[in-house]
Design a protein around this motif. Structure first.
Motif, mmCIF file in Angstrom:
data_model
loop_
_atom_site.group_PDB
_atom_site.id
_atom_site.type_symbol
_atom_site.label_atom_id
_atom_site.label_comp_id
_atom_site.label_asym_id
_atom_site.label_seq_id
_atom_site.Cartn_x
_atom_site.Cartn_y
_atom_site.Cartn_z
ATOM 1 N N SER A 28 28.279 48.133 48.602
ATOM 2 C CA SER A 28 26.877 47.915 48.939
ATOM 3 C C SER A 28 26.732 46.992 50.150
ATOM 4 O O SER A 28 25.929 47.247 51.046
ATOM 5 C CB SER A 28 26.135 47.329 47.742
ATOM 6 O OG SER A 28 24.782 47.082 48.062
ATOM 7 N N GLN A 32 25.036 48.165 53.668
ATOM 8 C CA GLN A 32 23.696 47.640 53.912
ATOM 9 C C GLN A 32 23.285 47.891 55.355
ATOM 10 O O GLN A 32 24.074 47.732 56.282
ATOM 11 C CB GLN A 32 23.640 46.138 53.623
ATOM 12 C CG GLN A 32 22.251 45.574 53.773
ATOM 13 C CD GLN A 32 22.165 44.100 53.398
ATOM 14 O OE1 GLN A 32 23.157 43.446 53.127
ATOM 15 N NE2 GLN A 32 20.951 43.588 53.371
ATOM 16 N N ASN A 105 20.303 48.296 49.488
ATOM 17 C CA ASN A 105 21.182 47.902 48.394
ATOM 18 C C ASN A 105 21.585 49.116 47.560
ATOM 19 O O ASN A 105 20.819 50.061 47.430
ATOM 20 C CB ASN A 105 20.442 46.893 47.505
ATOM 21 C CG ASN A 105 21.298 46.340 46.406
ATOM 22 O OD1 ASN A 105 22.419 45.911 46.642
ATOM 23 N ND2 ASN A 105 20.783 46.351 45.198
#
Length: 159
Positions: A28, A32, A105
């Motif tokens: 993640s 991002q 996210n």
């Protein structure tokens, strides 16, 4: 003896997998601020696979680029989520072919016995995708060479 640092390594394309929430946090972070168009998402229900072709900001190179006064980079990456049983969205108009999303996210919300939901949240809009999965299995793989970020800047947002 001390731990190795990123600067001691060599640049190589990412090819990461996530089978746990801890793994997913790393993926993640690296994904991002990736941007992509609506047409870059696909769900193959019979294969139980959901994929997105992303333009990923190379966060792993951010500090080195800043120190060396060289351009920030993006790279085309493939985000693949397996074992997908269903996909739902909030605020995403699949008919708007010009819509561009910026990934904020990726999280996993467990339900029962390894199953759960992979949640993709997007910056600035509150839009989200929820993928119901039988088990968490996700990969992020760079598929092109890095290229100079068109904005010339590192992403920044207030989300």
């Amino acid at each position: 003896m001390s731990d190795a640092t990123f600067d001691q390594g060599h640049e190589a394309p990412l090819n990461l997998g996530a089978l746990s929430s801890e793994d997913l946090e790393i993926v993640s972070t690296l994904a991002q601020d990736a941007v992509f168009g609506i047409g870059d998402m696909t769900w193959r229900a019979t294969e139980r696979r959901f994929a997105i072709l992303l333009n990923r900001f190379r966060w792993e190179d951010h500090d080195a680029a800043t120190r060396r006064s060289r351009p920030y980079e993006r790279v085309r990456s493939l985000l693949v989520i397996d074992h997908v049983l269903g996909v739902s969205s909030q605020g995403i108009d699949r008919s708007d072919k010009d819509m561009v999303l910026s990934l904020l996210n990726i999280a996993f919300v467990p339900t029962t016995e390894g199953a759960g939901h992979v949640m993709l949240t997007f910056a600035g809009t509150g839009d989200a995708l929820r993928l119901s999965v039988e088990a968490l299995e996700l990969t992020l793989k760079d598929v092109t060479r890095p290229y100079e970020a068109l904005s010339g800047k590192a992403p920044h947002h207030s989300d």
